[in-house]
Design a protein around this motif. Structure first.
Motif, PDB file in Angstrom:
ATOM      1  N   PHE A   1      -8.420 -10.228   0.752  1.00 24.84           N
ATOM      2  CA  PHE A   1      -7.949 -10.148   2.116  1.00 24.84           C
ATOM      3  C   PHE A   1      -6.699 -11.305   2.574  1.00 24.84           C
ATOM      4  N   GLN A   2      -6.203 -10.963   3.330  1.00 20.41           N
ATOM      5  CA  GLN A   2      -5.191 -12.020   3.984  1.00 20.41           C
ATOM      6  C   GLN A   2      -5.291 -11.966   5.465  1.00 20.41           C
ATOM      7  N   LEU A   3      -5.432 -13.117   6.283  1.00 20.63           N
ATOM      8  CA  LEU A   3      -5.428 -13.222   7.490  1.00 20.63           C
ATOM      9  C   LEU A   3      -4.226 -13.002   8.181  1.00 20.63           C
ATOM     10  N   THR A   4      -4.095 -12.306   8.961  1.00 25.84           N
ATOM     11  CA  THR A   4      -3.030 -11.650   9.987  1.00 25.84           C
ATOM     12  C   THR A   4      -2.980 -12.538  11.071  1.00 25.84           C
ATOM     13  N   LYS A   5      -1.758 -12.801  11.831  1.00 26.70           N
ATOM     14  CA  LYS A   5      -1.790 -13.464  13.089  1.00 26.70           C
ATOM     15  C   LYS A   5      -2.592 -12.730  14.056  1.00 26.70           C
ATOM     16  N   ASP A   6      -2.882 -11.334  13.990  1.00 26.02           N
ATOM     17  CA  ASP A   6      -3.703 -10.576  15.002  1.00 26.02           C
ATOM     18  C   ASP A   6      -5.061 -10.939  14.935  1.00 26.02           C
ATOM     19  N   GLY A   7      -5.417 -11.716  13.681  1.00 21.00           N
ATOM     20  CA  GLY A   7      -7.002 -11.939  13.621  1.00 21.00           C
ATOM     21  C   GLY A   7      -7.651 -10.835  12.534  1.00 21.00           C
ATOM     22  N   ILE A   8      -6.581 -10.136  11.989  1.00 21.80           N
ATOM     23  CA  ILE A   8      -7.552  -8.916  11.159  1.00 21.80           C
ATOM     24  C   ILE A   8      -7.122  -9.480   9.879  1.00 21.80           C
ATOM     25  N   TYR A   9      -8.297  -9.298   8.811  1.00 19.87           N
ATOM     26  CA  TYR A   9      -8.147  -9.459   7.486  1.00 19.87           C
ATOM     27  C   TYR A   9      -7.676  -8.154   6.750  1.00 19.87           C
ATOM     28  N   PHE A  10      -6.707  -8.332   6.082  1.00 21.72           N
ATOM     29  CA  PHE A  10      -5.605  -7.263   5.734  1.00 21.72           C
ATOM     30  C   PHE A  10      -5.528  -7.273   4.237  1.00 21.72           C
ATOM     31  N   ALA A  11      -5.893  -6.259   3.342  1.00 16.68           N
ATOM     32  CA  ALA A  11      -5.694  -5.969   2.064  1.00 16.68           C
ATOM     33  C   ALA A  11      -5.027  -4.660   1.651  1.00 16.68           C
ATOM     34  N   ASN A  12      -4.167  -4.926   0.662  1.00 17.83           N
ATOM     35  CA  ASN A  12      -3.531  -3.579  -0.057  1.00 17.83           C
ATOM     36  C   ASN A  12      -4.448  -3.419  -1.504  1.00 17.83           C
ATOM     37  N   ILE A  13      -4.345  -1.894  -1.779  1.00 20.92           N
ATOM     38  CA  ILE A  13      -4.842  -1.718  -3.067  1.00 20.92           C
ATOM     39  C   ILE A  13      -3.886  -0.562  -3.450  1.00 20.92           C
ATOM     40  N   GLU A  14      -4.116  -0.209  -4.748  1.00 21.54           N
ATOM     41  CA  GLU A  14      -3.441   0.741  -5.617  1.00 21.54           C
ATOM     42  C   GLU A  14      -4.442   1.235  -6.758  1.00 21.54           C
ATOM     43  N   PRO A  15      -5.516   1.596  -6.329  1.00 23.48           N
ATOM     44  CA  PRO A  15      -6.490   2.154  -7.566  1.00 23.48           C
ATOM     45  C   PRO A  15      -5.769   3.485  -8.207  1.00 23.48           C
TER      46      PRO A  15
END
Lengths: 419, 257
Positions: free
Chosen positions: B135-149
């Protein structure tokens, strides 16, 4: 938060903690309560270091200042290294922020000993307490018990930690005397015994009163350094068996000695880490815990050391050919588990599958049995089995000529021409 | 020569189960079930289009469930593998399961073994995603993650992350399949967004993330290096545990990509 300073401390205090082998985060059952943060019931490895070991917990020392001078330890008093110490809040912040990003399952907190054992233990407990009570953190916490810490503190530690451990470090009492003259064998045993008794007591109370809090739900573990004091594999495994039996250890870890000190009592710097030996000890440990072997069968006065070219189960089978061949379609589970090349997963598959039809070579191969080893020890639904009367040496030779172990280059007698 | 029947369905799991129902109703020993956009008719086979029917799908689901919980899991996981020609094999599997009670554990049967091994592969990737989501913390306070399984595992990991990160809003986005999960502190919903490249672990910082985010990534990256024991290095084992295809989203692997 001053990130540069934290970074420096983290480098020092992670570097010093890395010789602790344990990174397991399984075996607990802590749930996320009241919409808090995290749970500890999964045991996930989030990364792997370049030496191939799992990274599941943030493994650090609270400080690498130490009043002791144990020869095998990087943190020993006489070693001229950079020293640092974390503040309690700094450890809490690191844990929470790493956890929120899904880097870790929790915290593994150990420490050098500043001032005295109790003073140090109190600070370790303060970190765990803050994480649980102020941050509503339900992730995994492994606290290192400080040898010589008082019973009251061991009691408190178990209320917040999932696992507690004291490293016995040296498998023999005489070795300990030689390398850690400031430490006494009883200092290790006392906190272990306290934790063991509390675990039993809490379990009993829980039977009567469901709301009894958890006490060290993932149990306790310990670690031994191997290859530092010339002990035999028999010494190591008999000592491990003692801990499993008398202290109800969940795990005993074996750590091949990494030379960190120029000390005439120890292997010199640059000596290769005994990784193959370590691997064989873990295989033996598994045979004791999951395959129904007793330690005397594998190691005894006649065989005080494990065979380096074949795994301990195969080595045992070669010494006990009278138990073979085993018919995989008839034998009991405990007998199947003793066949070389057949792991517990295969044992379960065989037990289930043979209800439907008799199993042949092809079935076994597809299920994942390592036939290159197993075929000399089994009968199955086929007329083609190994009928020749082979002696152990011959079987071993045939197996070695058809397998390629990952440690082979380390013990091969063949000199490599172009290296 | 035997003629088989081809069922064309919409690609959803319920659609697949509806097709299975149709096959059973017509007492077909074999059924070639194919996704709409991939469908290829056999030269001599008859084709039928299936319209997803939740009620019928449920009947099939419950029917299997009454037989075996392991089978249910194996079927769903294997379906999510998205492997070619998985559906006809699953049809065969379901016929076996419905035929006799304990058959899900008959590992000497090629079809049973294949399905259970496919399910195992998907299960392994589910577990890896629970480990390797960063997770990366966005300025909106959301923890965001990308995946490509490799496999479509989002439906399988939703519960894990919801239970674990109950007090922080998060998004896990599958760039390969272009949909994601969004947890807003109450429940999880499915979202689609316009993300061209996603947010990898590149040294380039994104304006969407907080500054503190990069400080923590640095700390983690540093920790990763400090915890390595150089005299025990084993790169082969390392890449065996973390296959390279996952590296570009791991903050501890910044220099490597």
């Amino acid at each position: 938060m001053d990130f540069n300073r934290i970074k420096e401390k983290l480098n020092i205090l992670a570097d010093a903690a890395k010789y602790d082998v344990s990174c397991s985060s399984s075996g607990s059952n802590r749930k996320n309560t009241n919409k808090g943060l995290g749970n500890a019931s999964n045991g996930i490895c989030h990364s792997y270091s370049e030496d191939g070991r799992c990274i599941s917990l943030l493994k650090i020392l609270l400080t690498n200042h130490c009043i002791y001078d144990c020869a095998y330890c990087v943190t020993r008093k006489s070693n001229d290294i950079k020293r640092a110490a974390f503040k309690i809040q700094e450890v809490v912040d690191l844990t929470i922020n790493f956890y929120r990003r899904n880097y870790i399952e929790g915290l593994f907190l150990s420490s050098g000993i500043f001032k005295d054992p109790d003073y140090t233990m109190e600070r370790l407990i303060a970190v765990a307490k803050k994480l649980r009570l102020e941050e509503n953190f339900n992730g995994y916490i492994h606290l290192k018990s400080i040898p010589g810490a008082s019973d009251e503190l061991m009691y408190e530690a178990g209320l917040y930690a999932d696992r507690l451990s004291v490293n016995i470090e040296i498998p023999t009492v005489s070795g300990l005397k030689l390398l850690a003259p400031d430490k006494k064998h009883e200092d290790f045993a006392k906190p272990m015994l306290k934790v063991k008794n509390e675990i039993i007591r809490f379990k009993e109370e829980r039977k009567l009163l469901k709301s009894t809090p958890k006490y060290a739900p993932a149990g306790q573990s310990t670690q031994m350094i191997v290859g530092a004091t010339g002990e035999s594999d028999k010494d190591v495994m008999y000592s491990a068996t003692h801990f499993y039996k008398n202290f109800h250890m969940k795990r005993v870890y074996y750590s091949g000695y990494v030379p960190v000190s120029n000390d005439s009592r120890l292997p010199s710097i640059g000596t290769q880490v005994p990784m193959l030996r370590e691997n064989r000890l873990y295989q033996t440990d598994w045979l004791l815990r999951f395959y129904g072997f007793s330690v005397q069968e594998l190691l005894n006065a006649e065989y005080p050391n494990l065979d380096m070219d074949v795994d301990p189960k195969l080595s045992w089978a070669l010494r006990n050919l009278q138990h073979f061949p085993v018919d995989v379609n008839k034998a009991e589970m405990s007998v199947l588990a003793r066949i070389p090349g057949v792991g517990m997963t295969s044992v379960h598959k065989i037990m289930k599958a043979r209800k439907f039809r008799k199993l042949d070579w092809d079935h076994l191969k597809k299920m994942g049995v390592a036939l290159n080893r197993a075929k000399y020890f089994i009968l199955c639904d086929s007329r083609h089995w190994e009928r020749r009367d082979l002696d152990p040496q011959r079987i071993k030779g045939l197996i070695l000529s058809t397998s390629y172990g990952k440690y082979r280059p380390q013990y091969s007698n063949q000199l490599s021409l172009f290296n | 020569m035997t003629t088989t029947k081809t069922f064309i369905y919409d690609g959803s799991f319920n659609g697949f189960l509806t097709a299975v129902f149709a096959g059973f109703e017509q007492k077909l020993p074999f059924a070639d079930i194919q996704k709409e956009r991939l469908a290829q008719n056999g030269l001599f086979s008859e084709t039928e289009t299936i319209f997803t029917n939740i009620e019928l799908a449920k009947r099939v689901w419950n029917g299997i469930k009454n037989r075996s919980n392991i089978a249910i899991k194996n079927i769903y996981f294997s379906f999510l593998s998205g492997e070619r020609n998985m559906e006809p094999l699953l049809y065969q599997y379901i016929r076996k399961i419905m035929g006799s009670k304990y058959v899900a554990s008959d590992f000497s049967d090629a079809c049973i073994l294949k399905i259970s091994q496919t399910a195992q592969k998907v299960h392994r990737e589910k577990h890896r995603m629970e480990a390797f989501v960063r997770f990366q913390l966005t300025k909106d306070g959301i923890y965001f993650a990308n995946i490509e399984p490799d496999f479509d595992v989002l439906p399988l990991i939703s519960k894990h992350f919801k239970e674990r990160y109950a007090d922080q809003p998060w998004i896990i986005y599958d760039l390969k399949r272009n949909y994601g999960l969004y947890y807003d502190l109450h429940g999880v919903e499915i979202i689609t967004m316009d993300l061209s490249n996603g947010f990898g672990n590149s040294i380039q910082k994104s304006a969407a993330m907080t500054n503190e985010e990069y400080d923590y990534q640095d700390l983690w990256n540093n920790y990763f290096k400090s915890t390595n024991i150089k005299s025990r290095i084993n790169k082969k084992l390392h890449t065996q545990h973390i296959p390279k295809r996952y590296w570009k989203y791991l903050s501890e692997k910044k220099e490597a990509v």
